[in-house]
Design a protein around this motif. Structure first.
Motif, mmCIF file in Angstrom:
data_model
loop_
_atom_site.group_PDB
_atom_site.id
_atom_site.type_symbol
_atom_site.label_atom_id
_atom_site.label_comp_id
_atom_site.label_asym_id
_atom_site.label_seq_id
_atom_site.Cartn_x
_atom_site.Cartn_y
_atom_site.Cartn_z
ATOM 1 N N ASP A 140 0.404 -1.018 -0.240
ATOM 2 C CA ASP A 140 -0.560 0.153 -0.436
ATOM 3 C C ASP A 140 0.825 1.180 -0.039
ATOM 4 O OD1 ASP A 140 -2.318 -1.147 -0.088
ATOM 5 O OD2 ASP A 140 -1.944 -1.409 2.301
ATOM 6 N N HIS B 196 1.400 4.666 -1.656
ATOM 7 C CA HIS B 196 1.092 5.524 -2.527
ATOM 8 C C HIS B 196 1.183 7.163 -2.361
ATOM 9 C CE1 HIS B 196 -2.164 2.888 -2.743
ATOM 10 N NE2 HIS B 196 -2.791 2.415 -2.231
ATOM 11 N N ARG C 229 5.519 -0.191 4.809
ATOM 12 C CA ARG C 229 4.377 0.732 4.997
ATOM 13 C C ARG C 229 3.961 1.872 4.968
ATOM 14 N NH1 ARG C 229 -0.983 -1.752 4.744
ATOM 15 N NH2 ARG C 229 -0.939 -3.651 5.101
#
Length: 309
Positions: free
Chosen positions: A12, A14, A220
């Motif tokens: 994840d 982004h 992350r």
């Protein structure tokens, strides 16, 4: 991995990096920073699997084939300062030879004298000493190998530069020179700008160069912040980010307790919970990225707290 095990090295992630901007990606060793950079250039091991999308203009990098990456991307659209520069240098050729070849390939310069001059100018940009240009990689220290790699990466003036620990092995004056040269790469004279993603453990270097900061923990990204606020009085919002700053010698010099979890054995909830003094039962659930911070109990800046009181 052996035994058919899988490890999610990056999950994840982004973020974006704009032209004229430096994004500093920080976090402890093993959190996935270099894996992320390698994925963008198609340099991961053959057994790695990548999902998602990474766009540079109209080009989708993660689905690009090797021919496209080799001929259009590496060096031309994306320059790389590798984490282990000595491994990326050709061992049987001098630094001058490698610089001249790169200059010829990326800039179209021809002629022995012109190539020699351009190679020496590229070396000077990275503070690589001219009297070491005719040495081979094994004759260089780690710091000199890093400066040689930086010189090679800057030759093509790529729209995006990935600098993975570019200040490792350098003393503070050379660290400052390196980050200032990277900043000059970003701030072009014509105003169009180039983008820089700098992976670093050196928070002083990040503070000197970055426009924004991305903090990675256990694969992350847990916080995205404006650099001025991150390093300023407001400080970061994620407890891990604050812990990184408080561990600096010129701040509290207090290390974060405990060790990061193994990427192959991550908890279902917040991976930082076991090391966090703000953790509650809520942290057993993975926190989503909300307002640029992935934390159930983020710190709230004083001015925001006063307005909501």
């Amino acid at each position: 991995m052996p035994g058919e095990r899988r490890i999610a090295a990056v999950t994840d992630a982004h973020f974006d990096v704009a032209a004229g901007e430096c994004l500093a990606l920080i976090g402890e060793s093993g959190c996935g920073k270099s894996v992320l950079a390698s994925a963008l250039l198609g340099l991961l091991p053959a057994n790695a699997q990548v999902a998602g999308e990474a766009r540079l203009g109209d080009l989708e990098l993660l689905s690009a084939d090797e021919r496209t990456l080799a001929r259009r991307v590496r060096g031309r659209l994306i320059g790389l300062v590798p984490q282990s520069p000595a491994v990326h240098l050709t061992p049987v050729r001098t630094i001058r030879s490698q610089l001249e070849e790169t200059v010829a390939e990326l800039t179209g310069t021809r002629g022995r004298a012109a190539l020699r001059t351009a190679a020496e100018a590229a070396a000077a940009r990275a503070a690589f000493p001219a009297d070491h240009l005719d040495r081979y990689p094994h004759e260089l220290s780690g710091g000199l190998a890093g400066r040689a790699a930086l010189a090679l990466a800057l030759v093509g003036d790529a729209p995006l530069l990935l600098a993975d620990e570019p200040t490792t092995g350098l003393d503070r004056p050379l660290v400052n020179h390196t980050v200032d040269e990277l900043r000059r790469h970003v701030d072009t004279e014509d105003g169009t700008g180039r983008a820089l993603l700098m992976i670093t453990h050196d928070l002083a270097a990040a503070e000197r160069i970055a426009d924004r900061v991305a903090v990675m923990y256990a694969g992350r990204i847990v916080e995205l912040a404006d650099a001025a606020a991150f390093f300023g009085a407001a400080g970061p919002r994620h407890p891990y980010s604050r812990g990184l700053l408080q561990a600096l010698p010129d701040r509290a010099f207090t290390p974060i307790p405990g060790m990061p979890p193994e990427l192959g054995n991550l908890p279902e909830g917040c991976a930082f919970a076991e090391r966090c003094d703000r953790a509650t039962d809520t942290c057993a659930v993975l926190p989503p990225m909300t307002d640029h911070v992935a934390c159930h109990h983020p710190h709230v800046p004083e001015d925001v707290r006063a307005r909501t009181a």
